[in-house]
Design a protein around this motif. Structure first.
Motif, PDB file in Angstrom:
ATOM      1  N   ALA A  67     121.589 -24.647 -41.462  1.00 35.12           N
ATOM      2  CA  ALA A  67     120.379 -25.480 -41.488  1.00 35.12           C
ATOM      3  C   ALA A  67     119.533 -25.092 -40.287  1.00 35.12           C
ATOM      4  O   ALA A  67     120.063 -24.592 -39.291  1.00 35.12           O
ATOM      5  CB  ALA A  67     120.753 -26.954 -41.402  1.00 35.12           C
ATOM      6  N   VAL A  68     118.232 -25.323 -40.381  1.00 31.94           N
ATOM      7  CA  VAL A  68     117.364 -25.095 -39.223  1.00 31.94           C
ATOM      8  C   VAL A  68     116.604 -26.363 -38.901  1.00 31.94           C
ATOM      9  O   VAL A  68     116.368 -27.202 -39.776  1.00 31.94           O
ATOM     10  CB  VAL A  68     116.382 -23.921 -39.450  1.00 31.94           C
ATOM     11  N   GLY A  69     116.224 -26.485 -37.650  1.00 29.77           N
ATOM     12  CA  GLY A  69     115.495 -27.678 -37.215  1.00 29.77           C
ATOM     13  C   GLY A  69     115.973 -28.081 -35.841  1.00 29.77           C
ATOM     14  O   GLY A  69     117.175 -28.219 -35.611  1.00 29.77           O
ATOM     15  N   GLU A  83     111.689 -24.373 -38.936  1.00 29.21           N
ATOM     16  CA  GLU A  83     111.649 -24.498 -40.401  1.00 29.21           C
ATOM     17  C   GLU A  83     110.909 -23.327 -41.060  1.00 29.21           C
ATOM     18  O   GLU A  83     111.080 -23.071 -42.254  1.00 29.21           O
ATOM     19  CB  GLU A  83     110.981 -25.824 -40.806  1.00 29.21           C
ATOM     20  N   ILE A  86     112.900 -20.619 -43.194  1.00 28.48           N
ATOM     21  CA  ILE A  86     113.234 -20.748 -44.616  1.00 28.48           C
ATOM     22  C   ILE A  86     112.067 -20.291 -45.467  1.00 28.48           C
ATOM     23  O   ILE A  86     112.241 -19.554 -46.444  1.00 28.48           O
ATOM     24  CB  ILE A  86     113.580 -22.214 -44.960  1.00 28.48           C
ATOM     25  N   GLU A 272     122.735 -22.761 -49.317  1.00 28.04           N
ATOM     26  CA  GLU A 272     122.701 -23.682 -48.175  1.00 28.04           C
ATOM     27  C   GLU A 272     122.918 -25.119 -48.650  1.00 28.04           C
ATOM     28  O   GLU A 272     122.608 -25.460 -49.791  1.00 28.04           O
ATOM     29  CB  GLU A 272     121.336 -23.591 -47.481  1.00 28.04           C
ATOM     30  N   HIS A 275     121.052 -30.705 -46.883  1.00 24.92           N
ATOM     31  CA  HIS A 275     120.699 -31.490 -45.695  1.00 24.92           C
ATOM     32  C   HIS A 275     120.161 -30.602 -44.586  1.00 24.92           C
ATOM     33  O   HIS A 275     120.233 -29.374 -44.665  1.00 24.92           O
ATOM     34  CB  HIS A 275     121.903 -32.308 -45.208  1.00 24.92           C
ATOM     35  N   GLY A 276     119.643 -31.242 -43.543  1.00 25.48           N
ATOM     36  CA  GLY A 276     119.076 -30.510 -42.422  1.00 25.48           C
ATOM     37  C   GLY A 276     120.088 -30.314 -41.302  1.00 25.48           C
ATOM     38  O   GLY A 276     121.307 -30.377 -41.530  1.00 25.48           O
ATOM     39  N   SER A 277     119.576 -30.101 -40.088  1.00 23.38           N
ATOM     40  CA  SER A 277     120.435 -29.729 -38.958  1.00 23.38           C
ATOM     41  C   SER A 277     121.081 -30.932 -38.283  1.00 23.38           C
ATOM     42  O   SER A 277     121.855 -30.773 -37.347  1.00 23.38           O
ATOM     43  CB  SER A 277     119.613 -28.933 -37.950  1.00 23.38           C
ATOM     44  N   ALA A 278     120.757 -32.142 -38.760  1.00 22.22           N
ATOM     45  CA  ALA A 278     121.375 -33.388 -38.280  1.00 22.22           C
ATOM     46  C   ALA A 278     121.564 -33.412 -36.759  1.00 22.22           C
ATOM     47  O   ALA A 278     122.698 -33.523 -36.273  1.00 22.22           O
ATOM     48  CB  ALA A 278     122.705 -33.613 -38.998  1.00 22.22           C
ATOM     49  N   PRO A 279     120.481 -33.317 -35.999  1.00 26.74           N
ATOM     50  CA  PRO A 279     120.635 -33.261 -34.534  1.00 26.74           C
ATOM     51  C   PRO A 279     121.357 -34.480 -33.960  1.00 26.74           C
ATOM     52  O   PRO A 279     121.988 -34.375 -32.902  1.00 26.74           O
ATOM     53  CB  PRO A 279     119.191 -33.194 -34.015  1.00 26.74           C
ATOM     54  N   ASP A 280     121.299 -35.602 -34.683  1.00 33.16           N
ATOM     55  CA  ASP A 280     121.950 -36.823 -34.156  1.00 33.16           C
ATOM     56  C   ASP A 280     123.470 -36.701 -34.076  1.00 33.16           C
ATOM     57  O   ASP A 280     124.105 -37.415 -33.311  1.00 33.16           O
ATOM     58  CB  ASP A 280     121.553 -38.055 -35.015  1.00 33.16           C
ATOM     59  N   ASN A 288     129.968 -33.380 -42.156  1.00 37.22           N
ATOM     60  CA  ASN A 288     130.673 -33.080 -43.403  1.00 37.22           C
ATOM     61  C   ASN A 288     130.393 -31.617 -43.797  1.00 37.22           C
ATOM     62  O   ASN A 288     129.248 -31.261 -44.045  1.00 37.22           O
ATOM     63  CB  ASN A 288     130.150 -34.028 -44.497  1.00 37.22           C
TER      64      ASN A 288
HETATM   65  P1  NAD Z   1     119.036 -34.274 -41.889  1.00 37.16           P
HETATM   66  O1  NAD Z   1     119.429 -33.909 -43.263  1.00 37.16           O
HETATM   67  O2  NAD Z   1     119.335 -33.279 -40.828  1.00 37.16           O
HETATM   68  O3  NAD Z   1     119.774 -35.648 -41.469  1.00 37.16           O
HETATM   69  C1  NAD Z   1     119.533 -36.878 -42.144  1.00 37.16           C
HETATM   70  C2  NAD Z   1     120.721 -37.830 -41.864  1.00 37.16           C
HETATM   71  O4  NAD Z   1     121.857 -37.390 -42.602  1.00 37.16           O
HETATM   72  C3  NAD Z   1     121.147 -37.859 -40.402  1.00 37.16           C
HETATM   73  O5  NAD Z   1     121.558 -39.156 -40.057  1.00 37.16           O
HETATM   74  C4  NAD Z   1     122.324 -36.929 -40.346  1.00 37.16           C
HETATM   75  O6  NAD Z   1     123.268 -37.235 -39.329  1.00 37.16           O
HETATM   76  C5  NAD Z   1     122.944 -37.108 -41.730  1.00 37.16           C
HETATM   77  N1  NAD Z   1     123.594 -35.859 -42.190  1.00 37.16           N
HETATM   78  C6  NAD Z   1     122.960 -34.737 -42.628  1.00 37.16           C
HETATM   79  N2  NAD Z   1     123.867 -33.807 -42.946  1.00 37.16           N
HETATM   80  C7  NAD Z   1     125.081 -34.336 -42.710  1.00 37.16           C
HETATM   81  C8  NAD Z   1     126.413 -33.849 -42.837  1.00 37.16           C
HETATM   82  N3  NAD Z   1     126.689 -32.620 -43.281  1.00 37.16           N
HETATM   83  N4  NAD Z   1     127.430 -34.683 -42.484  1.00 37.16           N
HETATM   84  C9  NAD Z   1     127.182 -35.926 -42.060  1.00 37.16           C
HETATM   85  N5  NAD Z   1     125.955 -36.442 -41.919  1.00 37.16           N
HETATM   86  C10 NAD Z   1     124.914 -35.658 -42.231  1.00 37.16           C
HETATM   87  O7  NAD Z   1     117.487 -34.640 -41.908  1.00 37.16           O
HETATM   88  P2  NAD Z   1     116.481 -34.989 -40.713  1.00 37.16           P
HETATM   89  O8  NAD Z   1     117.208 -35.789 -39.665  1.00 37.16           O
HETATM   90  O9  NAD Z   1     115.296 -35.517 -41.357  1.00 37.16           O
HETATM   91  O10 NAD Z   1     116.089 -33.586 -40.094  1.00 37.16           O
HETATM   92  C11 NAD Z   1     116.721 -32.982 -38.979  1.00 37.16           C
HETATM   93  C12 NAD Z   1     116.176 -31.570 -38.813  1.00 37.16           C
HETATM   94  O11 NAD Z   1     116.589 -30.778 -39.924  1.00 37.16           O
HETATM   95  C13 NAD Z   1     114.664 -31.502 -38.772  1.00 37.16           C
HETATM   96  O12 NAD Z   1     114.291 -30.572 -37.789  1.00 37.16           O
HETATM   97  C14 NAD Z   1     114.283 -31.017 -40.163  1.00 37.16           C
HETATM   98  O13 NAD Z   1     113.071 -30.324 -40.187  1.00 37.16           O
HETATM   99  C15 NAD Z   1     115.430 -30.115 -40.482  1.00 37.16           C
HETATM  100  N6  NAD Z   1     115.696 -29.895 -41.920  1.00 37.16           N
HETATM  101  C16 NAD Z   1     116.123 -28.654 -42.260  1.00 37.16           C
HETATM  102  C17 NAD Z   1     116.469 -28.375 -43.575  1.00 37.16           C
HETATM  103  C18 NAD Z   1     117.003 -27.011 -43.894  1.00 37.16           C
HETATM  104  O14 NAD Z   1     117.426 -26.302 -42.999  1.00 37.16           O
HETATM  105  N7  NAD Z   1     117.027 -26.617 -45.154  1.00 37.16           N
HETATM  106  C19 NAD Z   1     116.400 -29.377 -44.541  1.00 37.16           C
HETATM  107  C20 NAD Z   1     115.974 -30.668 -44.159  1.00 37.16           C
HETATM  108  C21 NAD Z   1     115.641 -30.909 -42.821  1.00 37.16           C
END
Ligand code: NAD
Length: 351
Positions: A67-69, A83, A86, A272, A275-280, A288
């Protein structure tokens, strides 16, 4: 066969590591080469899609992508933001068909916000056209009218050839599944979509074994919530697919479980998790990895025509869920709560 491994940012490296362990355990004599992308690309080479990464990708047979972000880079000019990697890959590799399966595992039925009887057993595939439509159509912009008011405009366009190639992808995917294809359009209002429907009907003559149905996008959005199990494969344009595929993924309620593939005409694909990079949660070892592991299974199925090992990986994922292993995003009282690596271990053991 060479796989370009692009882990990217945030949880990307953690989840890709587990998918790699699974692919290596299957021992298909793949060669793997890793390169930075997204924020990692920018930090290493001052660009989200560095030249060397693009070179590697072009010399490979498929891409496994994390994932990127990276929010700390959001102040960069748009073309340097993570982003963009991609979008750059889609364009450079002509990845015009996006596959998004939405599958509800029996053990995770409760994760959906819909009633269990509506989603239990759900298994649909949305194919979204990815390189045309209103997102790329020109002219576009914001101009000022004679009265001084500003007006924004975008252009929906589809060439016959663009519709035809994604329609073929839709019919062929349906042939491998339940042999039903629903083409989603807005032919009642938009000329572009009238052409979409005409071409899909034309292409359907080559696939007499697939039952074709047409649905307007507003109805499709409703039907996905009302009775999603009526669908097998949906094929649709870029904008409608963007919205419907996110809606469909939420029927499952578990973002960490959903894989995706973006393919070109030669079945070269980028695989891929959705979901995104889930920085939290990055760096905590709790993400997961199953969506990425399932993306690797899609890679075997769609780019390499290796259905048997793909089935094995998918069966292993089903087994670990049945055994009660859960990560935080799909947590459940009484389950065996595990982190990223332990989930990877469980899948390997099941394999
Ligand atoms: P996100 O999908 O990263 O996260 C959303 C929520 O889901 C968060 O609470 C996160 O902790 C949880 N989550 C996501 N994947 C998980 C996993 N595998 N296991 C457990 N929990 C998971 O979306 P966001 O927070 O809106 O975006 C974060 C960054 O990711 C941003 O910079 C965004 O631009 C980027 N992004 C990238 C892609 C990609 O690479 N294709 C897709 C979506 C968002």
């Amino acid at each position: 066969m060479k796989i370009a491994v692009l882990p990217g940012d945030g949880i990307g490296p953690e989840i890709v590591a587990e998918a790699l362990r699974v692919l290596k355990a299957i021992d298909l004599k793949f060669e793997f080469e890793e390169a930075p992308v997204g924020g990692a690309g920018y930090r290493a080479k001052a660009h989200p899609l560095p030249e060397d990464t693009l070179k590697l990708v072009k010399a490979s047979d498929a891409i496994l992508f994390g994932a990127v972000g990276d929010f700390s880079l959001d102040t960069l000019p748009r073309e340097l933001r993570p982003e963009q990697a991609i979008l750059g890959l889609r364009k450079e590799l002509n990845l015009f068909a996006n596959f998004r399966p939405a599958l509800v595992y029996p053990e995770l039925v409760h994760a959906s916000s819909l009633k269990p009887e509506v989603v239990a057993g759900l298994d649909i595939l949305i194919i979204r056209e990815l390189t045309g439509d209103i997102y790329f159509g020109k002219p576009r912009g914001i101009h000022t009218l004679e009265n001084g008011e500003r007006e924004g405009f975008d252009t929906m366009r589809y060439k016959e050839s663009e519709i035809r190639r994604v329609a073929h992808v839709g019919f062929q995917a349906a042939q491998k599944r339940g042999k039903r294809l629903c083409s989603v359009d807005k032919a009642n209002v938009l000329d572009t979509m009238q052409l979409w429907r005409e071409i899909v009907i034309e292409v359907s003559k080559e696939y007499p074994d697939v039952a074709l149905e047409h649905m307007y996008v507003d109805n499709a959005a409703m039907q996905l919530l009302k009775s999603p199990k009526q669908f097998d494969v949906i094929v649709t344009g870029n904008m409608f697919g963007d919205i419907l595929s996110d809606e469909a993924s939420m029927l499952t309620g578990s973002i960490g479980m959903l894989p995706s593939a973006s393919l070109n005409e030669k079945n070269f694909g980028l695989y891929e998790p959705i979901h995104g990079s889930a920085p939290d949660i990055a760096g905590k070892g709790i993400a997961n990895p199953l969506a990425t592991i399932l993306s690797a299974a899609m890679m075997l199925r769609y780019s390499f025509n290796l259905a048997e090992p793909a089935d094995r990986i998918e069966a292993a994922v089903k087994k670990v869920l049945a055994q009660g292993y859960r990560t935080g995003d799909i947590k459940e009282a009484g389950a065996k709560m595990v982190g990223t690596k332990e989930m990877g271990d469980a899948v390997l053991a099941a394999l």
